[in-house]
Motif scaffolding. Structure first.
Motif, PDB file in Angstrom:
ATOM      1  N   PHE A 469       0.857  -1.214   0.064  1.00 55.33           N
ATOM      2  CA  PHE A 469      -0.144  -0.255   0.053  1.00 55.33           C
ATOM      3  C   PHE A 469       0.867   1.246  -0.098  1.00 55.33           C
ATOM      4  O   PHE A 469       1.920   1.528   0.907  1.00 55.33           O
ATOM      5  CB  PHE A 469      -0.780  -0.006   1.173  1.00 55.33           C
ATOM      6  CG  PHE A 469      -1.998  -0.918   1.076  1.00 55.33           C
ATOM      7  CD1 PHE A 469      -3.287  -0.559   0.292  1.00 55.33           C
ATOM      8  CD2 PHE A 469      -1.995  -2.295   1.866  1.00 55.33           C
ATOM      9  CE1 PHE A 469      -4.233  -1.614   0.255  1.00 55.33           C
ATOM     10  CE2 PHE A 469      -3.031  -2.944   1.884  1.00 55.33           C
ATOM     11  CZ  PHE A 469      -4.213  -2.826   0.951  1.00 55.33           C
ATOM     12  N   GLN A 470       0.548   1.840  -0.993  1.00 54.73           N
ATOM     13  CA  GLN A 470       1.382   3.474  -1.071  1.00 54.73           C
ATOM     14  C   GLN A 470       0.564   4.441  -0.790  1.00 54.73           C
ATOM     15  O   GLN A 470      -0.377   4.805  -1.360  1.00 54.73           O
ATOM     16  CB  GLN A 470       2.048   3.373  -2.202  1.00 54.73           C
ATOM     17  CG  GLN A 470       2.783   4.721  -2.706  1.00 54.73           C
ATOM     18  CD  GLN A 470       3.859   4.829  -2.080  1.00 54.73           C
ATOM     19  OE1 GLN A 470       5.153   4.113  -2.326  1.00 54.73           O
ATOM     20  NE2 GLN A 470       4.199   5.905  -1.138  1.00 54.73           N
ATOM     21  N   GLY A 471       1.042   5.471   0.303  1.00 54.63           N
ATOM     22  CA  GLY A 471       0.262   6.626   0.530  1.00 54.63           C
ATOM     23  C   GLY A 471       0.547   7.556  -0.700  1.00 54.63           C
ATOM     24  O   GLY A 471       1.578   7.577  -1.164  1.00 54.63           O
ATOM     25  N   VAL A 495       7.636  -1.741   6.217  1.00 56.26           N
ATOM     26  CA  VAL A 495       7.008  -0.239   6.291  1.00 56.26           C
ATOM     27  C   VAL A 495       8.106   0.808   6.012  1.00 56.26           C
ATOM     28  O   VAL A 495       9.224   0.387   6.712  1.00 56.26           O
ATOM     29  CB  VAL A 495       6.292  -0.125   7.661  1.00 56.26           C
ATOM     30  CG1 VAL A 495       7.367  -0.217   8.915  1.00 56.26           C
ATOM     31  CG2 VAL A 495       5.625   1.182   7.674  1.00 56.26           C
ATOM     32  N   GLY A 496       7.772   1.915   5.524  1.00 55.96           N
ATOM     33  CA  GLY A 496       8.782   2.918   5.238  1.00 55.96           C
ATOM     34  C   GLY A 496       8.157   4.138   4.784  1.00 55.96           C
ATOM     35  O   GLY A 496       7.036   4.031   4.379  1.00 55.96           O
ATOM     36  N   LEU A 497       8.896   5.383   4.714  1.00 57.44           N
ATOM     37  CA  LEU A 497       8.488   6.404   4.213  1.00 57.44           C
ATOM     38  C   LEU A 497       8.887   6.627   2.691  1.00 57.44           C
ATOM     39  O   LEU A 497       9.973   6.028   2.292  1.00 57.44           O
ATOM     40  CB  LEU A 497       9.132   7.851   5.170  1.00 57.44           C
ATOM     41  CG  LEU A 497       8.817   7.600   6.650  1.00 57.44           C
ATOM     42  CD1 LEU A 497       9.555   8.706   7.305  1.00 57.44           C
ATOM     43  CD2 LEU A 497       7.380   7.759   6.807  1.00 57.44           C
ATOM     44  N   GLY A 498       8.253   7.663   2.089  1.00 54.18           N
ATOM     45  CA  GLY A 498       8.834   8.034   0.779  1.00 54.18           C
ATOM     46  C   GLY A 498       8.106   6.985  -0.212  1.00 54.18           C
ATOM     47  O   GLY A 498       7.148   6.241   0.185  1.00 54.18           O
ATOM     48  N   GLY A 526       4.160   7.533   3.086  1.00 49.26           N
ATOM     49  CA  GLY A 526       5.026   6.216   3.034  1.00 49.26           C
ATOM     50  C   GLY A 526       4.073   4.894   2.637  1.00 49.26           C
ATOM     51  O   GLY A 526       3.232   5.252   1.932  1.00 49.26           O
ATOM     52  N   TRP A 527       4.766   3.910   2.748  1.00 49.98           N
ATOM     53  CA  TRP A 527       4.122   2.700   2.586  1.00 49.98           C
ATOM     54  C   TRP A 527       4.133   1.527   3.297  1.00 49.98           C
ATOM     55  O   TRP A 527       4.979   1.844   4.346  1.00 49.98           O
ATOM     56  CB  TRP A 527       5.030   2.110   1.132  1.00 49.98           C
ATOM     57  CG  TRP A 527       6.435   2.003   1.295  1.00 49.98           C
ATOM     58  CD1 TRP A 527       7.369   2.763   1.313  1.00 49.98           C
ATOM     59  CD2 TRP A 527       7.106   0.870   1.849  1.00 49.98           C
ATOM     60  NE1 TRP A 527       8.593   2.519   1.556  1.00 49.98           N
ATOM     61  CE2 TRP A 527       8.503   1.227   1.855  1.00 49.98           C
ATOM     62  CE3 TRP A 527       6.442  -0.472   2.113  1.00 49.98           C
ATOM     63  CZ2 TRP A 527       9.529   0.101   2.441  1.00 49.98           C
ATOM     64  CZ3 TRP A 527       7.612  -1.525   2.776  1.00 49.98           C
ATOM     65  CH2 TRP A 527       9.066  -1.007   2.894  1.00 49.98           C
ATOM     66  N   VAL A 528       3.542   0.494   3.310  1.00 53.57           N
ATOM     67  CA  VAL A 528       3.383  -0.594   4.147  1.00 53.57           C
ATOM     68  C   VAL A 528       3.252  -2.007   3.291  1.00 53.57           C
ATOM     69  O   VAL A 528       2.679  -1.696   2.065  1.00 53.57           O
ATOM     70  CB  VAL A 528       2.554  -0.620   5.132  1.00 53.57           C
ATOM     71  CG1 VAL A 528       0.757  -0.515   4.513  1.00 53.57           C
ATOM     72  CG2 VAL A 528       2.383  -1.731   6.047  1.00 53.57           C
TER      73      VAL A 528
END
Length: 599
Positions: A469-471, A495-498, A526-528
């Motif tokens: 999932f990408q925000g 999980v991470g940012l960007g 970010g994304w998970v």
């Protein structure tokens, strides 16, 4: 001819009822214990913040009754709807193996239970252990219709930590001044395409505001503890629209469970709990005997300049037994309760989460992935039908891969089971239509143009699935999106940012002891990455658990096909399911009057 058909239908219904009863007897025989609950929904008047408001509740209580059972037990809940509007209930975090008929989300697995009628849910507790919960799943009715489910270990089994000497239940909630008019206010704003959906005016602990809201001191919940003893606090975030920070003055908490599964113990001074999540924490009463506030306040992942949210802090009091002065106020967690916009505190907490991964509670992360999906979670615009929007030709929406969910007139499960065409499509995409700098600034508004539809993803039985999932920062609307999956728990492997990098980020996945959850946030900008095995056939809802995002369309459903055997196939429906007769903006009383006048 008609008499023969009627006789045949009656025989089929009778046979189906017999088979259902026989199936339930078999399930009951397999279950460790069988429990029965009656939930009566009706409107009552309550006074909060010096104002009396009418709200819908279960069994005259806010929060509603707690279901207590053991792992492997079977629970029947007979819901008597004595309210004015249709309602459904969802058993959040309960897998409901092969039985989506009792899962509950309106227009996905059933239609609403009409007032004056009842419907019995079968809640089959299989591998859940710890704290899960139940709530209404019809628009925003869950704001006052919710409660906890406590799942103890099987008889003869123990907690994977020293047995606590007591237990306390904490249910975080949100308060809306609209009361029973909340859904009407929501529908009015949605119908004209307004972004100004109702916002909570405060937050609650076990149905009460606590000491910092007028007319609330006398009802502040108190939890009594003995010095030197350790207590298990079961915490449910039933708040409709936001993550919450929780802290206890001068006391650390040891997180040991989350979403009906155990975690590696971590000692923390605060929690960041997302809407829909549950957490089990151990608290040792090791401070000077006195009174200490447990405080809960919103974490707002929206931009810092957005301040139009409730800044009310909900409180309860942890009070030591014994003789000490009550003249001084309770201690407040000034040093440990993070600020409303403390993004780093939220991220720091989330990054510590790990699954227990013990011999008794193993981790089973799929390694050989057969289906990969990359899904953007965005704020968007969709076209307004028939120039119906007050604010122009488009209205605000939320999407998954640029598709904003539209509720059908018949629930997806019924349409799938009975092969009813025209209710949904099976073309939910594995990728967004356009790849761009998802988390960048000043993104083109043309990227925000989206389509509305009822599009689902079909999975074969036992497929192993990875979803990233990408925000996005479209319309400068970047914020956290706590994604919840019905019918499953999943492993959070990264999980991470960007922007997600599909070459380097998978190298950092945790495939050893990732947390096993049913709700987890896509970070702001970010994304998970999650993984699960599609081993539960049926129709299962996916949605953001911030309800304004769900109402704007950040939803879809997975249809998991049957396996090759009866044991790997979806069960048939019960003999009765609520009919799909209601419109979303009318009470059943109004619909009944309309039908009578038409006749």
């Amino acid at each position: 001819m008609s008499m023969a058909t009627s006789s045949s239908n009656s025989s089929n219904i009778f046979l189906a009822a017999v088979l259902l009863v026989f199936g339930n007897v078999v399930l009951g025989a397999q279950a460790s214990n069988v429990h029965y609950y009656d939930f009566v929904l009706r409107e009552i008047n309550v006074t909060r913040n010096c104002t009396t408001t009418t709200i819908l509740v279960v069994n005259d209580s806010l929060p509603g009754p707690t279901i207590r059972a053991r792992k492997g037990d079977l629970v029947y809940v007979k819901v008597h709807n004595q309210g004015l509007y249709g309602v459904t209930l969802h058993w959040h975090g309960v897998k409901q193996p092969r039985n989506p008929w009792s899962d509950g989300p309106e227009y996905i697995t059933q239609c609403a239970i009409p007032p004056g009628t009842n419907f019995t849910y079968e809640v089959n507790l299989t591998d859940e252990e710890g704290t899960v919960w139940w709530h209404a799943h019809s628009e925003w009715t869950r704001s006052t219709v919710h409660g906890a489910i406590v799942v103890l270990p099987r008889e003869g089994s123990n907690f994977p930590f020293p047995k606590p000497e007591g237990e306390h239940l904490i249910v975080l909630g949100s308060w809306y001044n609209e009361g029973t008019s909340l859904n009407k206010a929501l529908e009015m704003e949605l119908s004209i395409g307004s972004p100004n959906v109702p916002r909570a005016t405060g937050y609650l602990i076990n149905g009460q505001f606590g000491d910092f809201v007028p007319c609330s001191n006398d009802t502040t919940p108190h939890f009594f503890v003995d010095y030197g003893k350790t207590y298990l606090f079961r915490i449910v975030n039933a708040v409709v629209g936001s993550e919450m920070f929780v802290s206890i003055a001068d006391h650390n908490m040891m997180l040991v469970g989350m979403d009906g599964a155990y975690t590696k113990p971590i000692v923390v001074s605060y929690l960041m709990i997302e809407p829909g999540q549950t957490m089990d924490v151990l608290v040792t009463a090791n401070q000077s005997p006195g009174r200490y506030y447990m405080a809960a306040q919103r974490f707002s992942s929206e931009d810092m300049d957005f301040t139009k949210f409730a800044h009310v802090v909900a409180t309860t009091i942890i009070q030591y037994e014994g003789n000490f002065s009550l003249t001084s106020p309770p201690s407040y967690p000034n040093d440990t309760l993070p600020f409303y916009h403390d993004y780093s505190a939220a991220a720091s907490f989330t990054q510590q989460l790990r699954g227990l991964a013990s011999e008794e509670h193993p981790v089973d992360v799929p390694h050989n992935v057969t289906t990969r999906m990359f899904i953007t979670a965005s704020m968007n615009d969709v076209a307004c039908p028939n120039d119906s929007c007050y604010f122009g030709d488009t209205k605000i929406a939320t999407t998954l891969n640029n598709i904003s969910w539209e509720d059908p007139s018949v629930d997806v499960l019924q349409a799938y089971y009975r092969n009813i065409s025209g209710v949904y499509t099976t073309d939910f995409p594995d990728l967004p239509p356009v790849m761009y700098n998802f988390t960048g600034d000043d993104l083109s508004t043309s990227l925000a143009e989206a389509a509305a539809g009822t599009s689902v993803k079909v999975l074969n039985y036992n497929e192993t699935v990875e979803i990233v999932f990408q925000g996005t920062n479209l319309l400068e609307g970047s914020e956290n999106h706590p994604m919840h999956m019905h019918g499953y728990s999943f492993y959070v492997v990264g999980v991470g940012l960007g922007n997600f990098n599909n070459e380097t980020d998978p190298e950092k996945y945790n495939l050893v002891d990732p947390p096993k959850v049913n709700t987890f946030g896509v970070p702001k900008r970010g994304w998970v990455a999650i993984r699960f095995r599609a081993s539960n056939p049926g129709v299962w809802y996916w949605h953001c658990h911030i309800d304004r995002h769900m109402s704007w369309g950040m939803n879809t459903a997975f249809i998991v096909k049957n396996g090759d055997t009866k044991e790997t196939s979806m069960r048939p429906p019960p003999s009765y399911m609520p009919p799909c007769i209601a419109s979303k903006d009318k009470s059943y009383r109004e619909i009944s009057q309309t039908l009578k006048s038409d006749m």
